[in-house]
Design a protein around this motif. Structure first.
Motif, PDB file in Angstrom:
ATOM      1  N   ARG A 277      15.966  72.204 -30.498  1.00 19.71           N
ATOM      2  CA  ARG A 277      15.776  71.473 -31.785  1.00 19.71           C
ATOM      3  C   ARG A 277      16.209  70.282 -31.619  1.00 19.71           C
ATOM      4  O   ARG A 277      15.436  68.985 -31.966  1.00 19.71           O
ATOM      5  CB  ARG A 277      16.354  72.206 -33.152  1.00 19.71           C
ATOM      6  CG  ARG A 277      15.470  73.276 -33.541  1.00 19.71           C
ATOM      7  CD  ARG A 277      16.011  73.786 -34.806  1.00 19.71           C
ATOM      8  NE  ARG A 277      15.294  74.853 -35.325  1.00 19.71           N
ATOM      9  CZ  ARG A 277      15.645  75.837 -36.026  1.00 19.71           C
ATOM     10  NH1 ARG A 277      17.170  76.219 -36.066  1.00 19.71           N
ATOM     11  NH2 ARG A 277      14.870  76.716 -36.584  1.00 19.71           N
ATOM     12  N   PHE A 278      17.295  70.129 -30.876  1.00 22.15           N
ATOM     13  CA  PHE A 278      18.172  68.882 -30.690  1.00 22.15           C
ATOM     14  C   PHE A 278      17.153  67.924 -29.699  1.00 22.15           C
ATOM     15  O   PHE A 278      17.125  66.853 -30.060  1.00 22.15           O
ATOM     16  CB  PHE A 278      19.398  69.027 -30.091  1.00 22.15           C
ATOM     17  CG  PHE A 278      20.321  67.803 -29.639  1.00 22.15           C
ATOM     18  CD1 PHE A 278      21.078  66.992 -30.745  1.00 22.15           C
ATOM     19  CD2 PHE A 278      20.070  67.352 -28.275  1.00 22.15           C
ATOM     20  CE1 PHE A 278      21.570  65.905 -30.390  1.00 22.15           C
ATOM     21  CE2 PHE A 278      20.796  66.218 -27.978  1.00 22.15           C
ATOM     22  CZ  PHE A 278      21.490  65.442 -29.111  1.00 22.15           C
TER      23      PHE A 278
ATOM     24  N   GLU B 209      13.740  66.840 -31.434  1.00 21.78           N
ATOM     25  CA  GLU B 209      14.208  65.735 -32.553  1.00 21.78           C
ATOM     26  C   GLU B 209      14.291  64.180 -31.665  1.00 21.78           C
ATOM     27  O   GLU B 209      13.826  63.186 -32.380  1.00 21.78           O
ATOM     28  CB  GLU B 209      15.396  66.006 -33.507  1.00 21.78           C
ATOM     29  CG  GLU B 209      15.660  65.063 -34.397  1.00 21.78           C
ATOM     30  CD  GLU B 209      16.682  65.437 -35.385  1.00 21.78           C
ATOM     31  OE1 GLU B 209      16.697  66.680 -35.846  1.00 21.78           O
ATOM     32  OE2 GLU B 209      17.463  64.732 -36.084  1.00 21.78           O
ATOM     33  N   GLU B 210      15.275  64.506 -30.759  1.00 23.05           N
ATOM     34  CA  GLU B 210      15.378  63.120 -30.056  1.00 23.05           C
ATOM     35  C   GLU B 210      13.951  62.420 -29.542  1.00 23.05           C
ATOM     36  O   GLU B 210      13.682  61.269 -29.655  1.00 23.05           O
ATOM     37  CB  GLU B 210      16.049  63.383 -28.692  1.00 23.05           C
ATOM     38  CG  GLU B 210      17.599  63.216 -28.960  1.00 23.05           C
ATOM     39  CD  GLU B 210      18.270  62.978 -27.743  1.00 23.05           C
ATOM     40  OE1 GLU B 210      19.399  62.301 -27.788  1.00 23.05           O
ATOM     41  OE2 GLU B 210      17.732  63.382 -26.650  1.00 23.05           O
TER      42      GLU B 210
ATOM     43  N   VAL C 141      10.933  63.114 -31.023  1.00 24.68           N
ATOM     44  CA  VAL C 141      10.277  62.886 -31.977  1.00 24.68           C
ATOM     45  C   VAL C 141      10.473  61.529 -32.409  1.00 24.68           C
ATOM     46  O   VAL C 141      10.012  60.660 -32.838  1.00 24.68           O
ATOM     47  CB  VAL C 141      10.265  63.833 -33.112  1.00 24.68           C
ATOM     48  CG1 VAL C 141       9.521  63.408 -34.275  1.00 24.68           C
ATOM     49  CG2 VAL C 141       9.780  65.149 -32.770  1.00 24.68           C
ATOM     50  N   LEU C 142      11.958  61.163 -32.444  1.00 26.34           N
ATOM     51  CA  LEU C 142      12.191  59.904 -32.945  1.00 26.34           C
ATOM     52  C   LEU C 142      11.883  58.797 -31.974  1.00 26.34           C
ATOM     53  O   LEU C 142      11.397  57.706 -32.510  1.00 26.34           O
ATOM     54  CB  LEU C 142      13.862  59.947 -33.175  1.00 26.34           C
ATOM     55  CG  LEU C 142      14.279  60.982 -34.391  1.00 26.34           C
ATOM     56  CD1 LEU C 142      16.083  60.921 -34.260  1.00 26.34           C
ATOM     57  CD2 LEU C 142      13.733  60.635 -35.695  1.00 26.34           C
TER      58      LEU C 142
ATOM     59  N   ARG D 248       8.808  61.133 -37.725  1.00 24.84           N
ATOM     60  CA  ARG D 248       9.909  61.935 -38.209  1.00 24.84           C
ATOM     61  C   ARG D 248      10.080  63.318 -37.988  1.00 24.84           C
ATOM     62  O   ARG D 248       9.084  64.007 -37.452  1.00 24.84           O
ATOM     63  CB  ARG D 248       9.769  61.854 -39.817  1.00 24.84           C
ATOM     64  CG  ARG D 248       9.908  60.691 -40.410  1.00 24.84           C
ATOM     65  CD  ARG D 248       9.561  60.632 -41.904  1.00 24.84           C
ATOM     66  NE  ARG D 248       7.956  60.316 -42.370  1.00 24.84           N
ATOM     67  CZ  ARG D 248       7.453  61.396 -42.803  1.00 24.84           C
ATOM     68  NH1 ARG D 248       8.026  62.275 -43.536  1.00 24.84           N
ATOM     69  NH2 ARG D 248       6.306  61.395 -42.855  1.00 24.84           N
ATOM     70  N   PRO D 249      11.472  63.908 -37.751  1.00 26.05           N
ATOM     71  CA  PRO D 249      11.249  65.363 -37.116  1.00 26.05           C
ATOM     72  C   PRO D 249      10.571  66.269 -37.825  1.00 26.05           C
ATOM     73  O   PRO D 249       9.857  67.077 -37.026  1.00 26.05           O
ATOM     74  CB  PRO D 249      12.820  65.603 -37.420  1.00 26.05           C
ATOM     75  CG  PRO D 249      13.352  64.239 -37.580  1.00 26.05           C
ATOM     76  CD  PRO D 249      12.527  63.362 -38.036  1.00 26.05           C
ATOM     77  N   GLU D 250      10.203  66.070 -39.201  1.00 26.98           N
ATOM     78  CA  GLU D 250       9.294  67.126 -39.800  1.00 26.98           C
ATOM     79  C   GLU D 250       7.950  67.046 -39.449  1.00 26.98           C
ATOM     80  O   GLU D 250       7.038  67.890 -39.578  1.00 26.98           O
ATOM     81  CB  GLU D 250       9.440  67.266 -41.299  1.00 26.98           C
ATOM     82  CG  GLU D 250       9.013  65.906 -41.945  1.00 26.98           C
ATOM     83  CD  GLU D 250      10.201  65.053 -42.129  1.00 26.98           C
ATOM     84  OE1 GLU D 250      11.369  65.160 -41.204  1.00 26.98           O
ATOM     85  OE2 GLU D 250      10.346  64.026 -42.904  1.00 26.98           O
TER      86      GLU D 250
ATOM     87  N   GLU E 115       6.198  70.314 -34.781  1.00 26.66           N
ATOM     88  CA  GLU E 115       6.590  71.712 -35.216  1.00 26.66           C
ATOM     89  C   GLU E 115       6.729  72.476 -33.873  1.00 26.66           C
ATOM     90  O   GLU E 115       6.074  72.507 -32.905  1.00 26.66           O
ATOM     91  CB  GLU E 115       5.392  72.355 -36.083  1.00 26.66           C
ATOM     92  CG  GLU E 115       5.474  72.078 -37.540  1.00 26.66           C
ATOM     93  CD  GLU E 115       4.511  72.508 -38.545  1.00 26.66           C
ATOM     94  OE1 GLU E 115       4.099  73.896 -38.198  1.00 26.66           O
ATOM     95  OE2 GLU E 115       3.723  71.883 -38.955  1.00 26.66           O
TER      96      GLU E 115
ATOM     97  N   GLU F  53       9.333  67.769 -24.220  1.00 21.69           N
ATOM     98  CA  GLU F  53       9.764  66.351 -24.675  1.00 21.69           C
ATOM     99  C   GLU F  53       8.559  65.390 -24.267  1.00 21.69           C
ATOM    100  O   GLU F  53       8.317  64.500 -25.120  1.00 21.69           O
ATOM    101  CB  GLU F  53      11.012  66.117 -24.274  1.00 21.69           C
ATOM    102  CG  GLU F  53      12.121  66.875 -24.712  1.00 21.69           C
ATOM    103  CD  GLU F  53      13.430  66.923 -23.814  1.00 21.69           C
ATOM    104  OE1 GLU F  53      13.143  67.772 -22.596  1.00 21.69           O
ATOM    105  OE2 GLU F  53      14.308  66.413 -24.003  1.00 21.69           O
TER     106      GLU F  53
END
Ligand SMILES: *Cc1c(COP(=O)(O)O)cnc(C)c1O
Length: 243
Positions: free
Chosen positions: A24-25, A28-29, A31-32, A37-39, A42, A219
């Protein structure tokens, strides 16, 4: 359950918890970094060979989507999953479609008209409609599922008119034995097809999902535009096919 087995599960539960945090970490990195946005991206857990006890622990930890890639295995496990979203991600034979209707929310691996027609027919019969992704053989590999890139648009247009089906996007598994750069170039090509088809605004086609990226490259896939990654080994550990 024997003590040995329950200890083994305890260990797997802990590993899963740590792996999920890390994934998840890292997601999120990425995605940013990709400016979203993280959401918007999926995670689907690829659960082949993973025991239901471990999958259910993952669902308790917040896994929202799971994907099986064999019909028989999905059938064996289906009644034991905690209530969750189940998708089909493996090679699918036309005569097995009937087992998926009413069980899975999406079939990610449609690569020919005959298969699509059967999904449509049986979904309609059940009074429903099935979400599908078109699988693309992006590396043009022999003996690999997926439609070849040059035949993609024509297949989408043919399948789009089927009444019991809704095309929601594209899926790909790039070749395994290539460099990171080559993998990224396959991901980028997929993103281009995704955008091209979206821009055509074909009836009954909504390009919502670009499903690509697995344990070793999720990633990179996200950086190239994936919004659904399918992760198995990095979540659950190496697969044991003998059990
Ligand atoms: C097994 C599988 C995955 C996950 O592969 P890992 O390398 O274990 O993350 C993703 N997609 C499909 C279609 C799979 O069968």
């Amino acid at each position: 359950m024997t003590e040995k087995l329950s200890n083994e599960y305890e260990k797997r539960f802990q590993d899963l918890e740590e792996n999920l945090k890390e994934i998840r970490f890292r997601m999120e990195e990425a995605v940013l970094r990709s400016g979203r946005r993280p959401e918007e991206v999926e995670l689907l857990a690829a659960t082949k060979t993973v025991p239901v006890e471990v999958i259910n622990h993952g669902i308790e930890l917040g896994l929202k989507h799971i994907g099986e890639n064999k019909v028989q295995e999905l059938m064996d496990k289906f009644d034991s999953y905690k209530k969750t979203d189940v998708q089909f991600i493996g090679h699918l034979q036309t005569n097995k479609v009937k087992y998926l209707i009413g069980r899975v929310s999406m079939i990610q691996s449609v690569d020919n008209e005959k298969l699509a027609a059967e999904i449509s027919r049986l979904s309609q019969k059940a009074g429903s409609s099935m979400d599908i992704l078109i699988e693309v053989n992006i590396g043009r590999e022999k003996n690999k599922s997926g439609v070849l890139p040059e035949a993609l648009l024509e297949l989408v247009e043919k399948i789009a008119i089927l009444p019991g089906i809704h095309i929601r996007g594209l899926m790909a598994i790039p070749p395994f034995d290539v460099s990171k750069e080559e993998t990224r170039s396959f991901f980028s090509k997929m993103a281009q097809y995704f955008v091209d088809i979206k821009s055509k605004r074909i009836d009954n086609v909504t390009m919502d999902y670009l499903s690509m990226g697995m344990s070793g490259d999720y990633e990179d896939a996200i950086l190239c535009g994936a919004n659904l990654v399918r992760v198995g080994t990095a979540l659950f550990g190496p697969r044991n096919y003998t059990k």
